[in-house]
Design a protein around this motif. Structure first.
Motif, PDB file in Angstrom:
ATOM      1  N   ASP A   9       1.051  -1.466   0.313  1.00  0.00           N
ATOM      2  CA  ASP A   9       0.157  -0.202  -0.463  1.00  0.00           C
ATOM      3  C   ASP A   9       1.052   1.368   0.076  1.00  0.00           C
ATOM      4  O   ASP A   9      -0.083   2.600  -0.453  1.00  0.00           O
ATOM      5  N   GLN A  10       2.294   1.213   0.222  1.00  0.00           N
ATOM      6  CA  GLN A  10       3.109   2.277  -0.121  1.00  0.00           C
ATOM      7  C   GLN A  10       3.271   2.620  -1.080  1.00  0.00           C
ATOM      8  O   GLN A  10       4.138   3.674  -0.946  1.00  0.00           O
ATOM      9  N   THR A  12       2.868   4.370  -4.682  1.00  0.00           N
ATOM     10  CA  THR A  12       2.123   5.109  -5.476  1.00  0.00           C
ATOM     11  C   THR A  12       2.497   4.392  -7.128  1.00  0.00           C
ATOM     12  O   THR A  12       3.508   4.075  -7.618  1.00  0.00           O
ATOM     13  N   TRP A  13       1.125   4.657  -7.525  1.00  0.00           N
ATOM     14  CA  TRP A  13       1.315   4.411  -8.452  1.00  0.00           C
ATOM     15  C   TRP A  13       0.678   5.162 -10.217  1.00  0.00           C
ATOM     16  O   TRP A  13      -0.144   5.575  -9.852  1.00  0.00           O
ATOM     17  N   SER A  14       1.893   5.605 -11.577  1.00  0.00           N
ATOM     18  CA  SER A  14       1.171   6.812 -11.880  1.00  0.00           C
ATOM     19  C   SER A  14       0.253   6.311 -13.215  1.00  0.00           C
ATOM     20  O   SER A  14       0.542   4.949 -13.261  1.00  0.00           O
ATOM     21  N   LYS A  18       0.464   2.204 -14.396  1.00  0.00           N
ATOM     22  CA  LYS A  18      -0.622   1.379 -14.204  1.00  0.00           C
ATOM     23  C   LYS A  18      -0.972   0.795 -15.490  1.00  0.00           C
ATOM     24  O   LYS A  18      -0.920  -0.553 -15.587  1.00  0.00           O
ATOM     25  N   TYR A  76      -4.176  -3.233  -6.727  1.00  0.00           N
ATOM     26  CA  TYR A  76      -3.083  -3.215  -6.705  1.00  0.00           C
ATOM     27  C   TYR A  76      -1.987  -3.284  -5.418  1.00  0.00           C
ATOM     28  O   TYR A  76      -0.907  -3.225  -5.271  1.00  0.00           O
ATOM     29  N   SER A  77      -3.042  -3.603  -4.021  1.00  0.00           N
ATOM     30  CA  SER A  77      -2.643  -4.220  -2.386  1.00  0.00           C
ATOM     31  C   SER A  77      -1.835  -4.799  -3.098  1.00  0.00           C
ATOM     32  O   SER A  77      -1.200  -5.020  -1.713  1.00  0.00           O
TER      33      SER A  77
END
Lengths: 114, 114
Positions: A9-10, A12-14, A18, A76-77
């Motif tokens: 969770d830490q 991030t996805w641009s 993605k 994403y998690s």
């Protein structure tokens, strides 16, 4: 409100990343489907027209579908551990991950080596 | 004690006729398995290595297995209606029934014509 935050969770996805992740995911999924299809072709070639041989093909596909459904989870998690497993199982190579950021690739490889 | 007796319960089966019935049953089962196997071969030939094509083969086999399991019921209390359905669906011919007694063949054909 849940305070728990997993390691994944830490990240991030641009938007661009993605799209890259989706390509990697679909590539591995297609490779695995190709392998399953090839195996089914082999089974149909060697099968006799008996219930045991025909239902063996069905049992094989049922088993593979369960495994694939369990593995290919596009949240994403959990996506980095999914890629780690796919890398470990040979459905992805290091080169396939090139569209992802370095910290994610590092995490994927670290989990693969465990 | 149940007083109910179905129409098929009124038939008796000699040991020789039971062997003939088993051959008829297995013959139809093998023919149906051969047809399913042939269809799966065709599907694998035209399939692309995508989830939709691969799982379509699985769905087809799941569907066929349910139908076959429902149809091929080898209890003497239902066997004549099973043969009737197999005759009606083209998995048996009149000639395949030749090892059975005339009254049973007559019953099978009568139900087939309904």
């Amino acid at each position: 409100m849940c305070a728990y935050q997993s390691f994944e969770d830490q990240f991030t996805w641009s938007a661009e990343e993605k799209r890259a992740a989706r390509r990697v995911f679909d590539l591995a999924y297609q490779r695995q489907c190709a392998a399953i299809l090839e195996k089914v072709k082999q089974m149909t070639t060697s099968a006799t027209p008996t219930p045991s041989d025909v239902w063996e093909i069905h049992d094989y596909l049922s088993d593979q579908r369960k495994k694939v459904d369990k593995t290919f989870d596009y949240r994403y998690s959990v996506l980095l551990t999914v890629f780690s497993k796919l890398l470990s199982d040979g459905w992805l190579t290091d080169a396939d991950l090139s569209g992802l950021q370095a910290d994610k690739i590092e995490a994927i490889k670290r989990w693969t080596s465990l």
